[in-house]
Design a protein around this motif. Structure first.
Motif, mmCIF file in Angstrom:
data_model
loop_
_atom_site.group_PDB
_atom_site.id
_atom_site.type_symbol
_atom_site.label_atom_id
_atom_site.label_comp_id
_atom_site.label_asym_id
_atom_site.label_seq_id
_atom_site.Cartn_x
_atom_site.Cartn_y
_atom_site.Cartn_z
ATOM 1 N N LYS A 1 0.840 -1.202 0.000
ATOM 2 C CA LYS A 1 0.000 0.000 0.000
ATOM 3 C C LYS A 1 0.879 1.257 0.000
ATOM 4 N N ARG A 2 1.938 1.247 0.806
ATOM 5 C CA ARG A 2 2.845 2.391 0.869
ATOM 6 C C ARG A 2 3.569 2.583 -0.463
ATOM 7 N N ALA A 3 3.966 1.493 -1.108
ATOM 8 C CA ALA A 3 4.625 1.588 -2.414
ATOM 9 C C ALA A 3 3.701 2.235 -3.437
ATOM 10 N N LYS A 4 2.419 1.871 -3.407
ATOM 11 C CA LYS A 4 1.454 2.477 -4.331
ATOM 12 C C LYS A 4 1.285 3.959 -4.028
ATOM 13 N N GLN A 5 1.194 4.307 -2.742
ATOM 14 C CA GLN A 5 1.075 5.717 -2.374
ATOM 15 C C GLN A 5 2.268 6.521 -2.889
ATOM 16 N N LEU A 6 3.460 5.958 -2.736
ATOM 17 C CA LEU A 6 4.660 6.643 -3.215
ATOM 18 C C LEU A 6 4.649 6.789 -4.738
ATOM 19 N N SER A 7 4.237 5.736 -5.432
ATOM 20 C CA SER A 7 4.163 5.794 -6.886
ATOM 21 C C SER A 7 3.185 6.875 -7.340
ATOM 22 N N ASP A 8 2.019 6.921 -6.696
ATOM 23 C CA ASP A 8 1.018 7.931 -7.052
ATOM 24 C C ASP A 8 1.523 9.340 -6.730
ATOM 25 N N GLN A 9 2.223 9.478 -5.602
ATOM 26 C CA GLN A 9 2.766 10.777 -5.224
ATOM 27 C C GLN A 9 3.832 11.228 -6.222
ATOM 28 N N ILE A 10 4.673 10.309 -6.656
ATOM 29 C CA ILE A 10 5.691 10.643 -7.660
ATOM 30 C C ILE A 10 5.027 11.120 -8.950
ATOM 31 N N SER A 11 3.930 10.467 -9.334
ATOM 32 C CA SER A 11 3.197 10.895 -10.537
ATOM 33 C C SER A 11 2.660 12.309 -10.374
ATOM 34 N N GLU A 12 2.099 12.613 -9.207
ATOM 35 C CA GLU A 12 1.562 13.956 -8.960
ATOM 36 C C GLU A 12 2.671 15.005 -8.975
ATOM 37 N N LEU A 13 3.806 14.690 -8.348
ATOM 38 C CA LEU A 13 4.923 15.627 -8.336
ATOM 39 C C LEU A 13 5.482 15.852 -9.740
ATOM 40 N N GLY A 14 5.576 14.774 -10.515
ATOM 41 C CA GLY A 14 6.037 14.897 -11.895
ATOM 42 C C GLY A 14 5.109 15.758 -12.722
ATOM 43 N N GLN A 15 3.814 15.583 -12.495
ATOM 44 C CA GLN A 15 2.840 16.388 -13.226
ATOM 45 C C GLN A 15 2.964 17.862 -12.845
ATOM 46 N N ALA A 16 3.135 18.147 -11.554
ATOM 47 C CA ALA A 16 3.301 19.540 -11.111
ATOM 48 C C ALA A 16 4.576 20.145 -11.695
ATOM 49 N N PHE A 17 5.642 19.365 -11.728
ATOM 50 C CA PHE A 17 6.906 19.826 -12.313
ATOM 51 C C PHE A 17 6.703 20.189 -13.785
ATOM 52 N N ASP A 18 6.069 19.289 -14.539
ATOM 53 C CA ASP A 18 5.815 19.551 -15.964
ATOM 54 C C ASP A 18 4.934 20.783 -16.154
ATOM 55 N N ARG A 19 3.919 20.929 -15.291
ATOM 56 C CA ARG A 19 3.012 22.077 -15.387
ATOM 57 C C ARG A 19 3.771 23.380 -15.132
ATOM 58 N N ASN A 20 4.650 23.374 -14.137
ATOM 59 C CA ASN A 20 5.413 24.585 -13.829
ATOM 60 C C ASN A 20 6.284 25.003 -15.003
#
Length: 197
Positions: free
Chosen positions: A158-177
């Motif tokens: 469950k924690r691995a999935k949370q981290l994977s999803d968080q990395i996706s969100e951070l990557g998306q924010a980085f690309d948006r910026n």
């Protein structure tokens, strides 16, 4: 993909020049969404299709054709998701980019869950490759599932999935910026000396 069509996709998705260049081009036409709601509806449909096809794959017997079915399923997911997600990087309308980003997070959730699918992983562990190509695909696919955390105990998974999803969100924010910053740099002629016209 012909260079003209690729260049047009990068520059705009609605140019009449692109539409004319794409006429008669091999392969399917690039999807067009008239509004953010239409994109959201397409995202909903794509995820429903993916869920339905995943259930069929989960029930499929672990025979010598299973790996080809899994490969076809993976390609289908790319076909369903990529046109929707690409728009976040290139669409001129902020609402369309926002709808694409929301869709991307939903697809990323599906992908991170898929990597932890115990039924598929159990099948992958039972499969015997029929040739060297299957052996390599099987090895790489098993490794991807392991890297996603499928073999971890439930709390760690469950924690691995949370981290994977968080990395996706951070990557998306980085690309948006980067996309939305609109940085403009001024250069003097001296700064550009040696640069082709």
């Amino acid at each position: 993909m012909p260079r003209t069509i690729f260049a047009c996709l990068l520059l705009t998705l609605s140019s009449a020049t692109c539409l004319a260049a794409g006429a008669g081009a091999p392969g399917p036409a690039f999807a067009h969404f008239g509004s953010a709601q239409a994109l959201k509806s397409a995202c909903d449909r794509g995820l429903q299709i993916a869920a339905r096809e995943l259930k069929m794959l989960e029930k499929r017997a672990a025979d010598k054709r299973w790996l080809a079915a899994y490969d076809a399923f993976s390609a289908r997911l790319e076909d369903l998701s990529s046109p929707l997600l690409f728009l976040s990087a290139v669409h001129p309308d902020k609402a369309m980019r926002g709808a694409s980003e929301a869709c991307e997070l939903r697809w990323n959730d599906l992908f991170s869950s898929l990597g932890q699918n115990e039924r598929l992983f159990a099948t992958l562990k039972r499969l015997k490759p029929v040739d060297a190509i299957d052996a390599e695909l099987l090895r790489a696919t098993r490794d991807t599932f392991i890297d996603s955390g499928v073999a971890l105990p439930p709390p760690a998974r469950k924690r691995a999935k949370q981290l994977s999803d968080q990395i996706s969100e951070l990557g998306q924010a980085f690309d948006r910026n980067i996309r939305d910053e609109n940085v403009r740099l001024a250069f003097t002629e001296a700064d550009l000396r040696g640069v082709p016209p």
